[in-house]
Design a protein around this motif. Structure first.
Motif, mmCIF file in Angstrom:
data_model
loop_
_atom_site.group_PDB
_atom_site.id
_atom_site.type_symbol
_atom_site.label_atom_id
_atom_site.label_comp_id
_atom_site.label_asym_id
_atom_site.label_seq_id
_atom_site.Cartn_x
_atom_site.Cartn_y
_atom_site.Cartn_z
ATOM 1 N N SER A 583 0.833 -1.203 0.000
ATOM 2 C CA SER A 583 0.000 0.000 0.000
ATOM 3 C C SER A 583 0.865 1.249 0.000
ATOM 4 C CB SER A 583 -0.930 0.005 1.206
ATOM 5 O OG SER A 583 -1.842 -1.075 1.149
ATOM 6 N N ARG A 584 1.945 1.250 0.774
ATOM 7 C CA ARG A 584 2.814 2.431 0.845
ATOM 8 C C ARG A 584 3.437 2.744 -0.510
ATOM 9 N NH1 ARG A 584 5.241 2.709 6.909
ATOM 10 N NH2 ARG A 584 3.835 1.193 7.839
ATOM 11 N N PHE A 585 3.918 1.703 -1.175
ATOM 12 C CA PHE A 585 4.542 1.942 -2.473
ATOM 13 C C PHE A 585 3.500 2.444 -3.476
ATOM 14 C CE2 PHE A 585 6.195 0.711 -6.648
ATOM 15 C CZ PHE A 585 7.449 1.303 -6.596
ATOM 16 N N GLY A 720 23.480 3.715 2.840
ATOM 17 C CA GLY A 720 22.988 2.400 2.443
ATOM 18 C C GLY A 720 22.245 1.646 3.524
ATOM 19 N N ASN A 721 21.920 2.316 4.625
ATOM 20 C CA ASN A 721 21.225 1.644 5.732
ATOM 21 C C ASN A 721 19.725 1.914 5.675
ATOM 22 O OD1 ASN A 721 23.777 0.835 6.721
ATOM 23 N ND2 ASN A 721 24.012 2.814 7.758
ATOM 24 N N VAL A 722 19.125 1.594 4.534
ATOM 25 C CA VAL A 722 17.705 1.880 4.349
ATOM 26 C C VAL A 722 16.857 1.090 5.339
ATOM 27 C CG1 VAL A 722 15.794 1.764 2.705
ATOM 28 C CG2 VAL A 722 18.056 2.461 1.925
ATOM 29 N N ASP A 723 17.317 -0.120 5.714
ATOM 30 C CA ASP A 723 16.533 -0.965 6.615
ATOM 31 C C ASP A 723 16.308 -0.289 7.963
ATOM 32 O OD1 ASP A 723 19.360 -1.254 6.800
ATOM 33 O OD2 ASP A 723 19.075 -2.927 8.196
ATOM 34 N N LEU A 724 17.216 0.614 8.368
ATOM 35 C CA LEU A 724 17.050 1.314 9.635
ATOM 36 C C LEU A 724 15.980 2.397 9.556
ATOM 37 C CD1 LEU A 724 20.787 1.758 10.702
ATOM 38 C CD2 LEU A 724 19.177 -0.040 11.390
ATOM 39 N N VAL A 725 15.698 2.850 8.333
ATOM 40 C CA VAL A 725 14.753 3.943 8.140
ATOM 41 C C VAL A 725 13.332 3.419 7.968
ATOM 42 C CG1 VAL A 725 14.195 5.928 6.680
ATOM 43 C CG2 VAL A 725 16.581 5.329 7.104
ATOM 44 N N ILE A 736 12.882 -4.764 -0.462
ATOM 45 C CA ILE A 736 14.077 -3.966 -0.204
ATOM 46 C C ILE A 736 14.462 -3.118 -1.415
ATOM 47 C CG2 ILE A 736 15.610 -5.870 -0.857
ATOM 48 C CD1 ILE A 736 16.259 -3.054 1.731
ATOM 49 N N GLU A 737 14.240 -3.644 -2.628
ATOM 50 C CA GLU A 737 14.575 -2.879 -3.838
ATOM 51 C C GLU A 737 13.684 -1.652 -3.948
ATOM 52 O OE1 GLU A 737 14.534 -3.354 -8.711
ATOM 53 O OE2 GLU A 737 14.278 -5.128 -7.431
ATOM 54 N N GLU A 738 12.373 -1.844 -3.718
ATOM 55 C CA GLU A 738 11.449 -0.712 -3.773
ATOM 56 C C GLU A 738 11.738 0.282 -2.659
ATOM 57 O OE1 GLU A 738 7.548 -2.928 -5.765
ATOM 58 O OE2 GLU A 738 7.601 -2.480 -3.625
ATOM 59 N N ALA A 739 12.051 -0.232 -1.473
ATOM 60 C CA ALA A 739 12.333 0.654 -0.339
ATOM 61 C C ALA A 739 13.565 1.508 -0.607
ATOM 62 C CB ALA A 739 12.515 -0.172 0.931
ATOM 63 N N MET A 766 11.451 7.290 -11.831
ATOM 64 C CA MET A 766 12.429 6.765 -10.871
ATOM 65 C C MET A 766 11.762 5.754 -9.941
ATOM 66 S SD MET A 766 14.284 10.422 -10.070
ATOM 67 C CE MET A 766 15.661 9.917 -9.043
ATOM 68 N N LEU A 767 10.563 6.060 -9.485
ATOM 69 C CA LEU A 767 9.849 5.130 -8.604
ATOM 70 C C LEU A 767 9.464 3.851 -9.340
ATOM 71 C CD1 LEU A 767 7.517 7.616 -6.651
ATOM 72 C CD2 LEU A 767 9.499 6.380 -5.750
ATOM 73 N N GLU A 768 9.122 3.993 -10.624
ATOM 74 C CA GLU A 768 8.732 2.828 -11.413
ATOM 75 C C GLU A 768 9.921 1.957 -11.781
ATOM 76 O OE1 GLU A 768 4.774 4.368 -13.825
ATOM 77 O OE2 GLU A 768 6.748 4.810 -14.631
ATOM 78 N N GLY A 769 11.122 2.481 -11.628
ATOM 79 C CA GLY A 769 12.310 1.721 -11.996
ATOM 80 C C GLY A 769 12.725 1.909 -13.432
ATOM 81 N N VAL A 770 12.027 2.795 -14.161
ATOM 82 C CA VAL A 770 12.406 3.063 -15.550
ATOM 83 C C VAL A 770 13.710 3.858 -15.594
ATOM 84 C CG1 VAL A 770 11.694 4.192 -17.682
ATOM 85 C CG2 VAL A 770 10.003 3.001 -16.281
#
Length: 831
Positions: A583-585, A720-725, A736-739, A766-770
């Protein structure tokens, strides 16, 4: 004797070389050739059906190359675009004994031949889509890449002698009117009309990108090189190659479309369709000569071109096939007897130059001057300056002036022979009859004067309802909305522009949200005009306006009701509501698409000015709907006064806004970035915690610790510590890729320098990965907050502002600091 028989054929071969009839047939009829990895196909095709060789009834067939690996027929090269073949079954593509490629059949003869200077002995069909004719020494003597049609593929060299020319129509590959070429200075690309008139360019090459189209250097799509393999400078080439960093091959192409726009597409296997990465010019009416002489262009039309009243397409069949270049002609025959009239068609502009005679006279004198010249097509007149401009040629590609240069008060009048009085006299009997009938009519109106006064208000409202019905907007009375909301009893929320109440429309039992504006900054006429603008904007990620009320001092807007409320209600760590990562994405992408549409998809760019979680609403399926768009203009754009009263809104305001610089769409980008951080972390950016260890008594007052999330989040994301955020309540259940992509985009959006921030259309990609998302530089302001160093905001007019920990910059970023509080920028001790 046997020797004689053996030598005779050899002598004949030496004396009489092989004729073209003895050429090597490469393909015949419905045969095709695949490239090595089956990406491209070479064969005969008909553009009217695109797939089946046998089912098409078209008499026009072509030798061409198209994608074999996708179901959508997409042609990238055509050989015989000037001379189609009529009988595909007997048609052949051959390599002749003289070393040329030819296309022919018995009925049409040779319709195309390669123009190589040296003979070819063999051919190769590469996976890049390049058909190559090989010479004696194995080197190419001719290539389709050096003879392109309308498509630019990765690996294709473009020289000063190469131009890509559009198809004539979507189903006619003959050369159209629009071409892409290198400029004479060899430092930019130009779109050109009819080979002579440039109307758009990429801007100069900087060594890294083109000034006007920075998207053309995006990794994973294209990488541009500018080299000089020969001398002189005229041999400069632009070479396009796929990025070496691309993890997998991506089908992509540039297309000079038949309507004169340059478009870049990428193939999306997930949706099985082409995704248009970008296009230029974005407004089709900026394409030179698109609608022809006396044709009217509007980006709001289903098709961009139409004929103004009193005119019709010059060639109906061409217009049906979307070739508008021949323009329009009068429905009635031209006349030059001095009794024509003029039709005012508005404040319009046109392409190119036409012969004009200028002088200052009244409008009536201007019209008489035009009538006295049989070459006069019409005239412009400015009532303020009395400037008269006589048009002695038919103008090309008419379009509204206001969307280009602003209102100029130059009104175009087109000569109209339909209304002229061909008899020259009006019967006296008609005059007398009209006088008598008029007198009787006046007597009949006398008893109705009072009744008319009583019905005036109802009539006005009925006209409103009829007018706004076109936009599917309903004009409500204040009493209706007061009843629908039960006296404005159920309050849903309160923002900078007013309070919102839940209501129910009695005729349909439909739930609605009624916003009562508290700061109407315009009169009734201006308010209605702005409501028309907002009501005409429809997008799946924008809240739909159902209607409005403009009665006395009451200004109310009626929207669709969003059952899942605003995003802000999900961003409290104590809230029982928890959004899944999916839902967030979806919310992030939907919000970005909605804002991008306001910036780039509307006729006039709309800057929202107040992007924040409270203005992102969620429907029953948790799809994002941006609300309150256009309201900043509706209340008079008094930004400072409105925003100063918005509780917490300062946390989303871009640095340039605080410094008083002009606001652009990049201010919305900054606000979106701040909102994105909150969505990822599942928390508000500013957290006031009265139970933190920093709480203490000081002169009888409690000092609460105020923790600002973005500085810490920016540091962790860049490292690179996205998991902490990411919100810890998700317990690791996220992509994790989307995050990583979302978090990195957020930091790009909150850059101090607005020029570095991406446009919202790019944010969507950028969000779509294009578009690949690289690691951004730390925002200077955020970096200063993290380190506690002094930050001089010279770029934003903040010179002399010291941003040390707990002072200065926290006020600028959050606008929430108070004398009795302090700010913390370190890593939180707990979720």
């Amino acid at each position: 004797m046997p020797c004689t028989y053996l030598l005779l054929p050899l002598l004949l071969c030496l004396l009489f070389p092989l004729s073209s009839s003895e050429s090597k047939v490469i393909i015949k009829g419905n045969q095709t050739i695949l490239s090595f990895n089956s990406i491209f196909r070479l064969g005969f095709f008909s553009p009217t059906n695109g797939e089946s060789f046998t089912s098409s009834q078209s008499s026009n067939w072509y030798v061409g190359i198209w994608y074999a690996s996708i179901p959508t027929p997409t042609y990238v090269w055509v050989a015989n675009r000037n001379r189609p073949l009529s009988d595909p079954h007997s048609s052949t593509l051959e390599l002749t004994s003289t070393g040329n490629l030819i296309a022919r059949n018995s009925h049409d003869g040779v319709v195309w031949q390669s123009d190589n200077n040296h003979p070819g002995t063999d051919f190769r069909f590469s996976d890049t889509g390049n058909l190559i004719l090989i010479g004696d020494h194995g080197s190419p003597v001719w290539q389709s890449f050096e003879n392109p049609t309308d498509t630019w593929l990765p690996g294709m060299n473009v020289t000063g002698l190469t131009a890509m020319t559009s198809w004539r129509t979507p189903f006619d590959p003959s050369p159209g009117l629009y071409s892409l070429r290198l400029s004479p200075s060899f430092n930019e690309f130009q779109l050109v009309f009819n080979g002579t008139t440039p109307y758009w360019s990429t801007g100069n090459w900087t060594g890294e990108s083109f000034v006007g189209v920075p998207e053309m250097t995006v990794p994973y799509i294209y990488r541009f090189h500018f080299v000089n393999p020969y001398t002189p400078a005229a041999s400069f080439w632009y070479i396009v190659t796929p990025s070496d960093a691309s993890p997998e091959p991506r089908l992509t192409r540039f297309l000079v479309d038949y309507n004169g726009q340059l478009k870049q597409y990428t193939w999306e296997p997930q949706t099985n369709s082409w995704n248009m990465f970008w296009l230029q010019p974005e407004d089709p009416c900026r394409v030179h000569g698109l609608c022809g002489q006396l044709g009217f262009c509007s980006s709001k039309l289903l098709k961009p071109c139409a004929c103004i009243r009193g005119f019709r397409p010059k060639i109906d069949a061409a217009w049906r096939s979307e070739d508008f270049s021949d323009g329009c002609l009068r429905e009635s025959a031209d006349s030059c007897d001095g009794r024509d009239t003029f039709e005012a068609v508005g404040d319009l502009r046109y392409d190119g130059d036409v012969e004009i005679s200028r002088f200052q006279v009244s409008k009536s004198s201007c019209a008489r001057s035009c009538l006295g010249n049989c070459s006069c097509v019409g005239f412009y007149h400015n009532d303020k300056s009395n400037l008269c401009k006589i048009l002695l040629e038919s103008p090309l590609n008419l379009k509204n002036s206001s969307s280009w240069t602003g209102i100029t008060d130059d009104i175009l009048y087109i000569r109209d022979p339909r209304k002229g009085n061909s008899k020259g006299n009006i019967s006296k009997f008609v005059i007398i009859l009209c006088s008598v009938v008029g007198s009787i009519t006046v007597l009949g109106f006398v008893p109705l004067i009072l009744l008319r006064r009583n019905r005036k208000r109802k009539k006005t409202r009925k006209e409103d309802e009829d007018g706004f019905a076109v936009l599917n907007l309903k004009v409500f009375s204040f009493k209706e909305l007061q009843k629908a909301t039960d006296g404005f009893s159920e309050k849903l929320g309160h923002g900078g522009f007013g309070a919102v109440f839940k209501g129910t429309l009695p005729e349909s039992s439909t739930s609605v949200a009624v916003k009562r504006l508290e700061r109407p900054g315009s009169g009734e006429g201006e308010f209605r005009a702005e409501v028309c603008t907002i009501g005409n904007i429809q997008h799946v990620n924008l809240v739909r306006l159902r209607g409005f009320c403009s009665e006395n001092l009451h200004r109310l807007l009626v929207y669709d009701y969003m059952p899942n409320g605003s995003l802000s209600s999900y961003l409290s760590r104590t809230s029982p509501k928890l959004l899944s990562w999916e839902s967030r994405f979806r919310i992030a992408l939907g919000t970005a698409k909605g804002i991008a549409y306001l910036h780039e998809g509307c006729r006039d760019c709309i800057i929202h000015c107040d992007i924040k979680p409270e203005n992102i609403l969620l429907d029953g399926d948790y799809n994002a709907k941006v609300s309150d768009f256009g309201l900043a203009k509706l209340v008079g754009r008094d930004f400072s006064r409105v925003l100063a009263t918005m509780r917490g809104t300062w946390g989303y305001v871009a640095p340039e806004w605080i410094s008083g610089l002009p606001i652009t769409t990049k201010a919305d980008v900054y606000s979106f970035g701040m909102t994105l951080l909150e969505l990822i972390g599942g928390r508000r950016n500013v957290i006031v915690d009265s139970d933190t260890p920093g709480e203490k008594e000081d002169k009888g007052e409690k000092e609460s610790e105020k923790w600002f999330f973005p500085p810490w989040a920016a540091r962790e994301i860049i490292q690179g510590n996205v998991d902490l955020v990411v919100d810890s309540r998700l317990n690791g259940e996220y992509n994790i890729e989307e995050a990583t992509r979302m978090a990195t985009v957020a930091i790009w959006c909150i850059q101090d320098n607005e020029e570095i921030r991406p446009a919202m259309g790019t944010v969507v990609k950028m969000l779509e990965g294009v578009v690949v998302v690289t690691v951004p530089p730390p925002p200077k302001l955020i970096q200063a907050l993290v380190s506690g160093d002094s930050y001089q905001g010279v770029d934003h007019g903040l010179s002399g502002t010291s941003c040390s920990e707990g002072r200065g910059c926290s006020d600028l970023v959050t606008g929430l600091s108070s004398p009795g509080s302090r700010s913390s920028f370190g890593r939180p001790s707990s979720p």
